[in-house]
Design an enzyme around this catalytic site. Structure first.
Site, short mmCIF file in Angstrom:
data_model
loop_
_atom_site.label_atom_id
_atom_site.label_comp_id
_atom_site.label_asym_id
_atom_site.label_seq_id
_atom_site.Cartn_x
_atom_site.Cartn_y
_atom_site.Cartn_z
N GLU A 93 0.76 -1.36 -0.33
CA GLU A 93 -0.07 0.16 0.24
C GLU A 93 0.91 1.62 0.04
OE1 GLU A 93 -2.33 -1.46 3.58
OE2 GLU A 93 -1.84 0.51 4.04
N CYS A 114 3.61 8.63 0.07
CA CYS A 114 4.11 7.63 1.62
C CYS A 114 4.37 6.47 0.69
CB CYS A 114 2.60 7.97 2.09
SG CYS A 114 3.17 6.47 3.48
N CYS A 121 6.42 -6.17 7.93
CA CYS A 121 7.43 -5.47 8.63
C CYS A 121 7.47 -6.80 9.98
CB CYS A 121 6.72 -4.21 9.46
SG CYS A 121 8.19 -3.40 10.19
N CYS A 125 5.93 -3.70 16.02
CA CYS A 125 5.19 -2.95 16.71
C CYS A 125 3.84 -3.16 17.53
CB CYS A 125 5.70 -1.02 16.34
SG CYS A 125 6.95 -0.93 16.34
N CYS A 128 0.65 -0.98 15.94
CA CYS A 128 1.22 -1.08 14.48
C CYS A 128 0.51 -2.39 13.38
CB CYS A 128 2.06 -0.77 13.71
SG CYS A 128 2.54 -0.54 12.20
N GLY A 168 7.05 -1.20 6.58
CA GLY A 168 8.12 -1.89 6.52
C GLY A 168 8.94 -0.74 7.55
N GLU A 169 10.84 -1.12 7.81
CA GLU A 169 11.29 -0.19 8.32
C GLU A 169 11.94 0.04 7.13
OE1 GLU A 169 12.20 1.22 11.05
OE2 GLU A 169 14.11 1.04 10.10
N SER A 200 11.58 7.33 7.60
CA SER A 200 11.28 6.90 8.85
C SER A 200 11.92 6.07 9.48
CB SER A 200 9.79 7.37 8.74
OG SER A 200 9.11 6.72 10.17
N SER A 223 10.66 7.56 15.10
CA SER A 223 9.04 6.61 15.14
C SER A 223 9.81 6.67 16.64
CB SER A 223 8.43 6.09 14.83
OG SER A 223 8.21 5.91 13.51
N LEU A 224 10.25 7.39 17.80
CA LEU A 224 10.32 7.46 19.02
C LEU A 224 9.42 6.97 19.77
CD1 LEU A 224 12.47 8.16 20.70
CD2 LEU A 224 11.72 10.20 21.21
N HIS A 225 8.22 8.06 19.45
CA HIS A 225 6.42 7.29 20.20
C HIS A 225 6.68 7.18 21.15
CE1 HIS A 225 5.95 7.39 16.42
NE2 HIS A 225 5.83 6.00 16.17
N ASN A 299 -4.72 6.40 15.66
CA ASN A 299 -4.94 6.38 14.83
C ASN A 299 -5.57 4.55 15.46
OD1 ASN A 299 -6.33 6.62 12.38
ND2 ASN A 299 -5.12 6.81 11.26
N CYS A 342 0.22 3.16 8.76
CA CYS A 342 -0.18 2.34 7.34
C CYS A 342 -0.33 0.92 7.44
CB CYS A 342 2.07 2.30 7.68
SG CYS A 342 3.26 1.51 9.46
N1 SAH Z 1 9.23 1.96 10.02
C1 SAH Z 1 8.78 2.54 9.84
C2 SAH Z 1 8.48 3.07 9.19
C3 SAH Z 1 6.75 3.72 9.14
S1 SAH Z 1 6.26 4.79 8.70
C4 SAH Z 1 8.63 3.46 11.58
O1 SAH Z 1 8.67 2.54 11.81
O2 SAH Z 1 9.01 4.98 11.12
C5 SAH Z 1 5.12 4.53 9.42
C6 SAH Z 1 4.34 5.70 11.39
O3 SAH Z 1 3.77 5.43 11.77
C7 SAH Z 1 5.68 4.95 12.29
O4 SAH Z 1 6.08 6.51 12.91
C8 SAH Z 1 4.73 4.06 12.91
O5 SAH Z 1 4.74 4.20 14.61
C9 SAH Z 1 3.17 5.43 12.82
N2 SAH Z 1 2.16 4.22 13.10
C10 SAH Z 1 1.89 3.44 13.23
N3 SAH Z 1 0.69 2.86 13.39
C11 SAH Z 1 -0.46 3.89 12.99
C12 SAH Z 1 -1.67 3.95 13.97
N4 SAH Z 1 -2.64 3.16 14.65
N5 SAH Z 1 -2.25 5.57 14.54
C13 SAH Z 1 -0.96 6.54 13.94
N6 SAH Z 1 0.21 5.90 13.41
C14 SAH Z 1 1.09 5.23 12.79
FE1 SF4 Z 2 7.28 -1.53 11.43
FE2 SF4 Z 2 7.30 0.79 11.74
FE3 SF4 Z 2 4.96 -1.18 12.04
FE4 SF4 Z 2 6.40 -0.52 13.70
S1 SF4 Z 2 5.58 1.08 12.82
S2 SF4 Z 2 5.84 -2.09 13.57
S3 SF4 Z 2 8.44 -0.56 12.44
S4 SF4 Z 2 6.23 -0.35 10.06
#
Ligand code: SAH
Ligand code: SF4
Length: 359
Positions: A93, A114, A121, A125, A128, A168-169, A200, A223-225, A299, A342
């Site tokens: 996607e 995007c 992945c 996480c 996600c 994906g990463e 990212s 993606s610190l979170h 989200n 994503c």
């Molecule tokens: N794997 C890499 C690239 C993906 S970026 C990374 O994690 O950075 C996708 C972004 O969307 C990341 O910052 C991820 O943490 C965020 N994301 C994933 N699920 C989400 C959700 N349900 N709501 C908001 N952001 C989300």
């Molecule tokens: Fe993979 Fe990024 Fe989703 Fe974490 S946030 S599972 S690294 S795509």
């Protein structure tokens, strides 16, 4: 027999090596790239200024292919998300996000895409959708580039901004990513400036080290979170292997030698990372890295327990970061109504295929 490599996946360097090995000049490589990227032909036959023997040579070693577009979802905010099917049936996607921008006093349209870098992945996480089904495989360079070509067909416009924020990463698929970046930034390729590309990462430190050595001024988002190991360990398994004590120095190493700061992405998840104390930990890291912060209210993903904090809680978190003089923006994910976070669309489609529900 494996299929021929895609001509759209060849960097200038690789194409040149192939052509010189077959007795052709640099000029021929430039002509071929001009046909592929400027004139956008889709057959070797159409390359009318090439000698027939060269056209045949190319057709014997390369091919054109664009992935099949299987679904397009429009959103009320003009964001469009689409799903493409790879040749092995994998679903990928991508999201097109148009925006009007004013740069140097001139109005122009920014078309951001995007893109995904892998099918699924491996990083898992907890919040996600992309991580839910695990990693199926890396995307090839051609498949990364294919998403841009498909988006341009759908939008009927050139993409001029790219974020690697899909499935994906990206840094764990470094070689294919690096070739894709060459093709995207080359002036004999898609010719999109490095500053219009953002990668990212969830904090994959070995990949960050490779990126630190990469010469182009690509932007970096992290993606610190969570701003403590305690919070990150709870939601991001990557942190167990590469905790903040390794991630932060790796980010400093990346910043050194280039005039760039990373952006810290921080999803706000109710009762997990949204307290005033969390905000002060985040401020400390942002100050150390001279980074700006993007806050993204979570989200919701079907089947996962996490929730978005209230508006008020999100706002007071932002205000706390702002008061500490950290540049901060709150981004409501565009395309909320089309599951634009994503991995959500693919997850739903895979579930339909298997008749299963997420774990
Ligand atoms: N794997 C890499 C690239 C993906 S970026 C990374 O994690 O950075 C996708 C972004 O969307 C990341 O910052 C991820 O943490 C965020 N994301 C994933 N699920 C989400 C959700 N349900 N709501 C908001 N952001 C989300
Ligand atoms: Fe993979 Fe990024 Fe989703 Fe974490 S946030 S599972 S690294 S795509």
């Amino acid at each position: 027999m494996s299929p021929l490599p895609l001509i759209t996946a060849q960097t200038e360097e690789k194409l040149l090596a192939f052509l010189t090995e077959h007795g052709h000049t640099k000029f021929r490589a430039q002509q071929v790239l001009d046909w592929v990227w400027r004139k956008r032909v889709t057959t070797f036959d159409a390359m009318s200024n090439l000698p027939p023997a060269l056209k045949n040579l190319l057709a014997e070693h390369f091919r054109f292919h664009t992935p099949e577009i299987v679904e397009i979802h429009g959103s009320a905010d003009t964001t469009r998300k689409f799903l493409t099917k790879m040749e092995d049936g994998s679903l990928v996607e991508s999201v097109i996000i148009p925006a009007a921008v004013a740069e140097n006093g001139e109005k122009s349209e920014r078309v951001t895409l995007c893109v995904s870098s892998q099918v699924g992945c491996a990083f898992g996480c907890k919040f996600c959708a992309s991580g839910l089904l695990g990693l199926k495989r890396h995307l090839t360079t051609g498949e990364i580039i294919g998403q841009i070509l498909s988006a341009e067909t759908i939008a009927e416009k050139r993409v001029n901004n790219i974020v690697f924020m899909g499935m994906g990463e990206p840094l764990s698929n470094f070689d294919n990513l690096a070739d894709a970046l060459e093709i995207i930034t080359s002036h004999r390729g898609l010719e999109i400036g490095a500053r219009h590309i953002t990668i990212s990462t969830s904090g994959f430190v070995p990949g960050l080290k490779k990126l630190a050595a990469y010469p182009r001024q690509i932007r970096l988002a992290v993606s610190l979170h969570g701003a403590t190991d305690e919070v990150r360990d709870q939601i991001m398994p990557v942190n167990k292997k590469w905790p903040l004590s390794q991630l932060i120095p790796a980010l400093e190493e990346w910043s050194r030698g280039r005039n760039q700061m990373p952006t810290l992405e921080y999803i706000l998840i109710r009762d997990i990372n949204d307290s005033p104390k969390d905000a002060s930990h985040l401020v400390r890291i942002a100050k150390r890295l001279h980074a700006k912060v993007n806050l993204i209210p979570y989200n919701t993903v079907e089947g996962l327990p996490w929730k978005r904090p209230t508006e008020e809680r999100c706002r007071s978190f932002r205000d706390a970061v702002h008061k500490a003089r950290i540049p901060v923006t709150m981004r409501y994910e565009k395309g909320h109504d089309i599951n634009a976070a994503c991995g959500q669309l693919r997850l739903r489609k895979e579930q339909e295929k298997n008749g299963s529900t997420p774990r």
